[in-house]
Write a protein that holds these residues in place. Structure first.
Motif, PDB file in Angstrom:
ATOM      1  N   SER A 187       0.850  -1.197   0.000  1.00 38.19           N
ATOM      2  CA  SER A 187       0.000   0.000   0.000  1.00 38.19           C
ATOM      3  C   SER A 187       0.875   1.232   0.000  1.00 38.19           C
ATOM      4  N   THR A 200      -6.393  -7.096   4.457  1.00 39.42           N
ATOM      5  CA  THR A 200      -5.524  -7.797   5.412  1.00 39.42           C
ATOM      6  C   THR A 200      -6.344  -8.313   6.591  1.00 39.42           C
ATOM      7  N   SER A 218       2.701  -1.402   5.729  1.00 43.91           N
ATOM      8  CA  SER A 218       2.126  -1.475   4.377  1.00 43.91           C
ATOM      9  C   SER A 218       3.135  -1.979   3.348  1.00 43.91           C
ATOM     10  N   ILE A 219       3.703  -3.140   3.654  1.00 44.84           N
ATOM     11  CA  ILE A 219       4.686  -3.755   2.752  1.00 44.84           C
ATOM     12  C   ILE A 219       4.283  -5.211   2.486  1.00 44.84           C
ATOM     13  N   GLY A 269       0.997  -8.739   6.691  1.00 39.00           N
ATOM     14  CA  GLY A 269      -0.143  -9.365   7.350  1.00 39.00           C
ATOM     15  C   GLY A 269       0.221 -10.700   7.980  1.00 39.00           C
ATOM     16  N   ASN A 323      -7.040  -3.141   0.233  1.00 40.58           N
ATOM     17  CA  ASN A 323      -6.611  -2.130   1.216  1.00 40.58           C
ATOM     18  C   ASN A 323      -6.622  -0.736   0.577  1.00 40.58           C
TER      19      ASN A 323
HETATM   20  N1  ASP Z   1       0.809  -6.057   1.670  1.00 42.27           N
HETATM   21  C1  ASP Z   1      -0.241  -5.443   2.410  1.00 42.27           C
HETATM   22  C2  ASP Z   1      -0.232  -3.941   2.169  1.00 42.27           C
HETATM   23  O1  ASP Z   1       0.787  -3.362   1.878  1.00 42.27           O
HETATM   24  C3  ASP Z   1      -0.196  -5.753   3.866  1.00 42.27           C
HETATM   25  C4  ASP Z   1      -0.401  -7.226   4.086  1.00 42.27           C
HETATM   26  O2  ASP Z   1      -1.554  -7.660   4.194  1.00 42.27           O
HETATM   27  O3  ASP Z   1       0.561  -7.983   4.107  1.00 42.27           O
HETATM   28  O4  ASP Z   1      -1.257  -3.315   2.247  1.00 42.27           O
END
Ligand code: ASP
Length: 395
Positions: free
Chosen positions: A260, A297, A337-338, A342, A378
């Motif tokens: 995100s 998430t 947000s990487i 989650g 998200n």
């Molecule tokens: N990758 C998701 C994000 O950046 C977070 C996650 O659910 O791992 O929004």
């Protein structure tokens, strides 16, 4: 012709070709990883300056501190209620669709996932050295500092205030211009990113966990299309289909990068330029949302908890399901947000209801695949949030 060859359509084409190339020419796609990395780095390069400046500008353009309070409260209510709704959707679906787990073996594998603790989360909330936070890309630190700085600047004498606000106003436009250049590279960037993931993971892993994958996807579909669609329509007074068309580039980038935060430059650009969301609202609600608002998430954490419980033959009582509801909501707020963030905060949900953490090892194989869908959800949630808050702020 120009319409057909729009960046949005070319990005979709990039994703499709990436999947095909990942399946048929995996060796080449593994070697093309560098292209995806460069694209991702370009996005990340601009994120932190953009977060700082857009939150600053948003607060500096409000007419009073009451407006800030108003916007903050509305954004907070939106984030928490939609995240909770997402978890609820996940829990209801897993109660309707029962998992048949007879051919899935339990995992005894020790997992490498780090533990998430609220203590360290809260401890890490306040920056001790803001330059270090900038350098390390700590979004939440930059947000907190930016809010304080903006409030301080708003209180300065007019002459001083105008200089600082004028400077950051120009910087904001310049950063968005850079974002636009990076967006122009998205078709190639997503092709390389998706191609690499398919080549690296293969799509066979999805088959063995198909039930789990299908349930998460159904949940995400219901939340993204029905729940958020209705909220956009009824509360935000916006046609969700039209809005989707305007902001779809951000969703495609979220899907391809699984981050995100890396998507934020694109979300800000499409929300303000294509969908004409009020700049001061988008500048505040989107960066904050990218950091704390994660509906996809939240839903996925709830479904994963119920799935792993079934694999280990544990029946979750109503009370335990309520604990899942609360902890999954909090875990989503706490997730970074990487990619795969989650998965880390999921330890919080599992520990709260006494599920074996080894269970996480079972679902790691499909995590990247599901991450694409949950990250897109998200970001979609953040974008609708911007519209909803804007509607109430303009009243
Ligand atoms: N990758 C998701 C994000 O950046 C977070 C996650 O659910 O791992 O929004």
């Amino acid at each position: 012709m120009k319409k057909i060859l729009s960046i949005e359509n070319l990005t979709v084409l990039g994703i499709i070709l990436g999947v095909i190339a990942g399946i048929y020419i995996p060796d080449l796609m593994l070697n093309l990883k560098i292209i995806g990395d460069v694209f991702l780095n370009l996005l990340k390069m601009i994120v932190i300056p953009l977060i700082f400046v857009s939150i600053f500008m948003s607060i500096a353009s409000l007419s009073s501190s009451d407006d800030l309070k108003n916007m903050g409260i509305k954004a907070f209510l939106y984030y928490v209620s939609t995240t909770a709704l997402a978890v609820l959707t996940g829990i209801i679906i897993t109660n309707i669709i029962q998992f048949d787990v007879s051919d899935i073996s339990r995992s005894e594998e020790a997992i490498k996932v780090n533990h998430f603790t609220w203590e360290s989360f809260i401890n890490n909330l306040i920056p001790s050295n803001i330059f270090q936070s900038f350098a390390e890309g700590k979004a939440i630190h930059v947000i907190i500092f930016s809010i304080l700085f903006a409030i301080a600047v708003v209180g300065l004498a007019n002459r001083k205030k105008e200089i600082i606000v004028g400077f950051f106003d120009g910087a904001n436009d310049a950063f968005l211009k850079i974002a636009r250049w990076i967006i122009a590279l998205s078709p190639i960037g997503v092709f390389a990113l998706i191609g690499y993931v398919v080549a690296d993971k293969g799509i066979g892993v999805i088959i063995s966990l198909w039930q789990y994958v299908v349930v998460v996807l159904i949940g995400i579909f219901i939340h993204a299309v029905i729940n958020l669609g209705l909220i956009a329509y009824i509360v935000g007074k916006v046609n969700p289909f039209k809005y989707f068309k305007q902001v779809r580039e951000a969703l495609l980038i979220a899907f391809s990068t699984c981050s995100s935060s890396a998507t934020l430059p694109v979300s800000l650009e499409v929300a303000t330029e294509k969908a004409k969301v009020d700049k001061k609202v988008a500048g505040f609600v989107l960066p904050l949302g990218a950091t704390v608002n994660m509906d996809g998430t939240a839903l996925y954490e709830a479904v994963a908890a119920v799935f792993i419980a079934s694999v280990y033959g544990i029946e979750l009582s109503l009370f335990q399901q309520i604990i899942v509801f609360i902890t999954a909501t909090l875990a989503a707020i706490g997730a970074a947000s990487i990619p795969s963030a989650g998965l880390v905060t999921m330890t919080l949900v599992f520990s709260a209801v006494g599920l074996p953490l080894e269970g996480i090892a079972l679902i790691i194989a499909v995590d990247r695949f599901l991450d694409m869908f949950r990250t897109a959800t998200n970001v979609w949630g953040d974008l609708i949030g911007a519209k909803v808050v804007a509607r109430f702020m303009n009243k």
